[in-house]
Design a protein around this motif. Structure first.
Motif, mmCIF file in Angstrom:
data_model
loop_
_atom_site.group_PDB
_atom_site.id
_atom_site.type_symbol
_atom_site.label_atom_id
_atom_site.label_comp_id
_atom_site.label_asym_id
_atom_site.label_seq_id
_atom_site.Cartn_x
_atom_site.Cartn_y
_atom_site.Cartn_z
ATOM 1 N N ALA A 31 0.831 -1.207 0.000
ATOM 2 C CA ALA A 31 0.000 0.000 0.000
ATOM 3 C C ALA A 31 0.863 1.254 0.000
ATOM 4 C CB ALA A 31 -0.915 -0.003 1.218
ATOM 5 N N GLN A 32 0.508 2.185 -0.837
ATOM 6 C CA GLN A 32 1.238 3.452 -0.911
ATOM 7 C C GLN A 32 0.676 4.491 0.058
ATOM 8 O OE1 GLN A 32 4.062 3.611 -2.941
ATOM 9 N NE2 GLN A 32 3.507 1.419 -2.967
ATOM 10 N N HIS A 33 -0.571 4.302 0.462
ATOM 11 C CA HIS A 33 -1.227 5.258 1.351
ATOM 12 C C HIS A 33 -2.044 4.508 2.390
ATOM 13 C CE1 HIS A 33 -0.213 8.370 -1.589
ATOM 14 N NE2 HIS A 33 -0.710 7.569 -2.525
ATOM 15 N N ASN A 34 -2.333 5.184 3.475
ATOM 16 C CA ASN A 34 -3.243 4.626 4.464
ATOM 17 C C ASN A 34 -4.675 4.689 3.965
ATOM 18 O OD1 ASN A 34 -1.348 4.048 6.476
ATOM 19 N ND2 ASN A 34 -1.553 6.057 7.439
ATOM 20 N N ALA A 35 -5.460 3.685 4.327
ATOM 21 C CA ALA A 35 -6.904 3.793 4.163
ATOM 22 C C ALA A 35 -7.399 4.907 5.082
ATOM 23 C CB ALA A 35 -7.571 2.478 4.538
ATOM 24 N N PHE A 36 -8.533 5.473 4.754
ATOM 25 C CA PHE A 36 -9.160 6.497 5.598
ATOM 26 C C PHE A 36 -9.233 6.017 7.046
ATOM 27 C CE2 PHE A 36 -12.967 8.191 7.636
ATOM 28 C CZ PHE A 36 -12.918 9.541 7.358
ATOM 29 N N ILE A 37 -9.640 4.778 7.216
ATOM 30 C CA ILE A 37 -9.845 4.227 8.555
ATOM 31 C C ILE A 37 -8.511 4.074 9.298
ATOM 32 C CG2 ILE A 37 -9.721 1.766 7.987
ATOM 33 C CD1 ILE A 37 -12.246 1.364 9.594
ATOM 34 N N ARG A 70 -7.534 7.444 10.695
ATOM 35 C CA ARG A 70 -8.354 7.791 11.848
ATOM 36 C C ARG A 70 -7.852 7.079 13.111
ATOM 37 N NH1 ARG A 70 -13.663 10.067 11.511
ATOM 38 N NH2 ARG A 70 -13.557 11.714 9.938
ATOM 39 N N LEU A 71 -7.516 5.810 12.981
ATOM 40 C CA LEU A 71 -7.036 5.033 14.132
ATOM 41 C C LEU A 71 -5.713 5.580 14.657
ATOM 42 C CD1 LEU A 71 -7.863 1.458 12.797
ATOM 43 C CD2 LEU A 71 -9.004 2.607 14.711
ATOM 44 N N LEU A 72 -4.802 5.867 13.742
ATOM 45 C CA LEU A 72 -3.492 6.376 14.154
ATOM 46 C C LEU A 72 -3.606 7.759 14.780
ATOM 47 C CD1 LEU A 72 -1.425 5.110 11.087
ATOM 48 C CD2 LEU A 72 -1.315 4.236 13.434
ATOM 49 N N GLU A 73 -4.442 8.597 14.199
ATOM 50 C CA GLU A 73 -4.633 9.934 14.762
ATOM 51 C C GLU A 73 -5.199 9.878 16.181
ATOM 52 O OE1 GLU A 73 -7.203 11.695 11.907
ATOM 53 O OE2 GLU A 73 -5.624 11.924 10.389
ATOM 54 N N GLY A 133 -4.473 7.594 18.397
ATOM 55 C CA GLY A 133 -3.528 7.013 19.337
ATOM 56 C C GLY A 133 -3.499 5.506 19.404
ATOM 57 N N ALA A 134 -4.083 4.827 18.420
ATOM 58 C CA ALA A 134 -4.050 3.365 18.414
ATOM 59 C C ALA A 134 -2.680 2.856 17.990
ATOM 60 C CB ALA A 134 -5.124 2.822 17.472
ATOM 61 N N VAL A 135 -2.379 1.631 18.396
ATOM 62 C CA VAL A 135 -1.196 0.901 17.933
ATOM 63 C C VAL A 135 -1.683 -0.167 16.964
ATOM 64 C CG1 VAL A 135 0.716 -0.605 18.576
ATOM 65 C CG2 VAL A 135 0.060 1.284 20.086
ATOM 66 N N ILE A 136 -1.294 -0.063 15.709
ATOM 67 C CA ILE A 136 -1.683 -1.081 14.721
ATOM 68 C C ILE A 136 -0.601 -2.147 14.699
ATOM 69 C CG2 ILE A 136 -2.197 -1.550 12.299
ATOM 70 C CD1 ILE A 136 -3.355 1.249 12.091
ATOM 71 N N ILE A 137 -0.969 -3.349 15.130
ATOM 72 C CA ILE A 137 0.017 -4.398 15.367
ATOM 73 C C ILE A 137 0.211 -5.310 14.167
ATOM 74 C CG2 ILE A 137 -1.494 -6.215 16.291
ATOM 75 C CD1 ILE A 137 0.625 -6.391 18.636
ATOM 76 N N GLY A 138 -0.668 -5.225 13.170
ATOM 77 C CA GLY A 138 -0.495 -6.066 11.987
ATOM 78 C C GLY A 138 -1.779 -6.255 11.213
ATOM 79 N N LYS A 139 -1.764 -7.275 10.338
ATOM 80 C CA LYS A 139 -2.876 -7.564 9.436
ATOM 81 C C LYS A 139 -3.382 -8.985 9.695
ATOM 82 C CE LYS A 139 -2.819 -4.085 6.390
ATOM 83 N NZ LYS A 139 -2.847 -4.597 5.046
ATOM 84 N N SER A 140 -4.690 -9.134 9.787
ATOM 85 C CA SER A 140 -5.268 -10.439 10.112
ATOM 86 C C SER A 140 -5.694 -11.204 8.860
ATOM 87 C CB SER A 140 -6.455 -10.271 11.061
ATOM 88 O OG SER A 140 -7.446 -9.450 10.486
#
Length: 448
Positions: free
Chosen positions: A85-91, A94-97, A99-106
Motif C-alpha cells: 500500500a502506498q497510502h493509508n486507508a481512511f480508517i 483515523r485510528l493512528l490519529e 492514538g491506536a497501535v496497529i500491530i499487523g494484518k489479520s
C-alpha cells in the motif's frame, strides 16, 4: 471522549507475546508489525496525558483487505502478495490519529468472499474456542485474533455477515455499521452498495470507542454519506428502560437448536428486567434475503469485479471462489433487477417497522461453528449467513454479541439491528446487556 491512561508499551508487548504463543496454532495473523508497533507504543507513552488520543495505546489489527502505508494488502490472495500500500486507508489514518497501535494484518477468506476463512494461499484460520472448528468469515482472522487476545479490537469488513459471523463464532461483539457511515476507501471489497468496515472486540464499550473514532464522511468513498455522527459514548451508559425491542420467532426458531432458542429467550428476559418492552413482530418474506443478497447481488457484483483477472489467472483462485464467481457470471439482468426490487421493498418495510421499535433482536447464526473437516458439506456453509443477510440487505446497522454457551462450550450469539444510522441505540442496548451478563468475559480454553 477521554483517553485511557495506561501503558501502550505494556499492552503491545502482551499482544505480541500472545501472537507468538497462539498464532502458530490459530493462524489469525498474516503480517505482524512487531518492531513498528513497539516503536509506536513508545512514542505514545512519551506523550503527556493531555496530548493523548481517545484510543491511546489500544492495540488494533486490520483485516488484510485494508491499506496501511508500507504494508502489503493481500486480501488473502496470491495475486496481491506483493501489493504494498502506498497510502493509508481512511480508517487507518483515523485510528493512528486517535492514538491506536496497529500491530499487523489479520487473515481472512480469500478475496473477502466466504464464511469460513479457510484460505488456500495463507492457510486456514482456526477457532480459539476449538481449533478443530472454523472461526467464521470472511473476517475470521479478526475474530480469532481478538478471542486469542492478540489485540483488543480488530477492524473487519462485512458484506453479508463477515463481521458478525466471526463475532458469533468467537464470542465477541461485532458492529456492522450503516452503509455510508464508515469509509471503505483504501480497502478491497466485494459489492460497494453493501460493503462496510467495522470493529470487533470483546466488549461493546471497546467497539463503541473505536466506532466513534472511525465513523465519518469521506469524499473519496462514493458510498460515504455526509451525515453528522452522534456521540455514541455519551449515551452508552444511559438506562434502556422504556426502549422497545422487536422479535420474531417464526422462521428464526425454525432453524436453530433448542439451546440457542433458550439463550435468546433468556436474553429477552434480561432486557425485560431492564425495563425494555419486547414486541412480537412479523418481518414477512425475510427468508428471501439470503437468496436476493447472497446468491444474486453479491455474486453478480463479485463476478464483474473479477471477470478479467479470473479469465487470465484462474488457477490463482481457490476452488470455492471460482464456484461462487461462476454462479455470479450466470446470473441474468432480470435476476439482478428482481433482487434489487426486493431489497428496495425490504428497506422501505423495515424503515416503517423502526418507527415502532428501537431495535430488532434475532440469533446471529443458526448453527455453531462447523468442524473444519466437514466443510465439504455445502448445506452447513449455506446456513452460516442465513440470518446475517437480513439486515445487510437493508444497509442498516447491526451488532452481534455473545448471549450464552452451548453444551460443547462454544459461544452462542444474538444480533441487535437498528434503523439506518442508529448505531448509538444498538450499542447502548448491547452495552446494557453486557453490564448485567458475563458471557463476553469468558476466555477460550486455549488462552485460559
Amino acid at each position: 471522549m477521554q483517553p485511557q491512561v495506561h501503558s501502550a508499551t505494556a499492552a503491545t508487548k502482551t499482544a505480541l507475546e500472545n501472537i507468538a504463543k497462539y498464532n502458530p496454532t490459530i493462524n489469525a495473523m498474516i503480517t505482524v508489525l512487531a518492531d513498528q508497533a513497539l516503536a509506536r507504543a513508545a512514542q505514545l507513552d512519551a506523550l503527556p496525558v493531555q496530548a493523548r488520543g481517545p484510543l491511546h495505546g489500544m492495540v488494533i489489527n486490520l483485516k488484510d483487505n485494508i491499506d496501511l502505508a508500507g504494508c502489503v494488502t493481500t486480501a488473502a490472495s496470491v495475486i496481491l502478495k506483493d501489493n504494498v500500500a502506498q497510502h493509508n486507508a481512511f480508517i487507518s489514518d483515523r485510528l493512528l490519529e486517535a492514538g491506536a497501535v496497529i500491530i499487523g494484518k489479520s487473515n481472512l477468506h480469500e478475496w473477502v468472499f466466504g464464511p469460513t476463512s479457510q484460505s488456500k494461499h495463507f492457510g486456514p484460520v482456526k477457532n480459539p474456542w476449538d481449533p478443530s472448528r472454523i472461526p467464521g468469515g470472511s473476517s475470521g482472522g479478526s475474530g480469532a485474533s481478538v478471542a486469542a487476545e492478540m489485540c483488543t479490537v480488530s477492524i473487519g469488513s462485512d458484506t453479508a455477515g463477515s463481521i458478525r459471523i466471526p463475532s458469533a463464532f468467537n464470542g465477541l461483539a461485532g458492529l456492522r455499521p450503516s452503509v455510508g457511515r464508515i469509509s471503505c476507501a483504501g480497502s478491497v471489497g466485494v459489492s460497494p452498495p453493501f460493503d462496510v468496515l467495522g470493529p470487533l472486540g470483546k466488549s461493546v464499550s471497546d467497539v463503541a470507542r473505536v466506532f466513534q473514532v472511525i465513523a465519518g464522511y469521506d469524499p473519496a468513498d462514493p458510498m460515504s454519506i455526509d451525515r453528522p455522527v452522534p456521540d455514541a459514548l455519551s449515551t452508552l451508559n444511559e438506562s434502556v428502560r422504556g426502549k422497545r425491542i422487536g422479535f420474531m420467532r417464526r422462521w428464526y426458531f425454525d432453524h436453530i437448536s433448542t439451546e440457542l432458542q433458550a439463550a435468546i429467550e433468556h436474553a429477552l428476559g434480561v432486557y425485560k428486567s431492564l425495563g425494555v418492552e419486547i414486541v412480537e413482530v412479523d418481518l414477512g418474506d425475510v427468508d428471501r434475503a439470503q437468496e436476493m443478497l447472497g446468491f444474486r447481488l453479491i455474486l453478480a457484483d463479485a463476478f464483474e469485479k473479477h471477470r478479467e483477472q479470473l479469465a487470465q489467472r484462474p488457477d490463482d483462485y481457490g476452488a470455492d471462489i471460482q464456484m461462487r464467481l461462476a454462479i455470479g457470471g450466470r446470473l441474468s439482468g432480470p435476476d439482478y433487477a428482481q433482487a434489487m426490487r426486493w431489497v428496495e421493498a425490504w428497506r422501505h418495510r423495515l424503515s416503517g417497522l423502526f418507527t415502532q421499535v428501537d431495535a430488532m433482536l434475532c440469533p446471529t447464526t443458526p448453527i455453531l461453528p462447523p468442524l473444519r473437516a466437514d466443510l465439504e458439506f455445502a448445506q452447513a456453509i449455506r446456513a452460516i449467513p442465513k440470518f446475517t443477510c437480513v439486515y445487510a440487505a437493508a444497509g442498516v446497522p447491526s451488532l452481534a454479541l455473545p448471549c450464552g454457551f452451548s453444551a460443547e462450550g462454544l459461544p452462542l450469539s444474538m444480533e441487535l439491528a437498528g434503523p439506518a444510522f442508529g448505531e448509538a441505540a444498538i450499542l447502548q442496548l448491547g452495552h446494557a446487556f453486557q453490564k448485567v451478563t458475563t458471557y463476553h468475559q469468558q476466555r477460550p480454553m486455549l488462552v485460559s
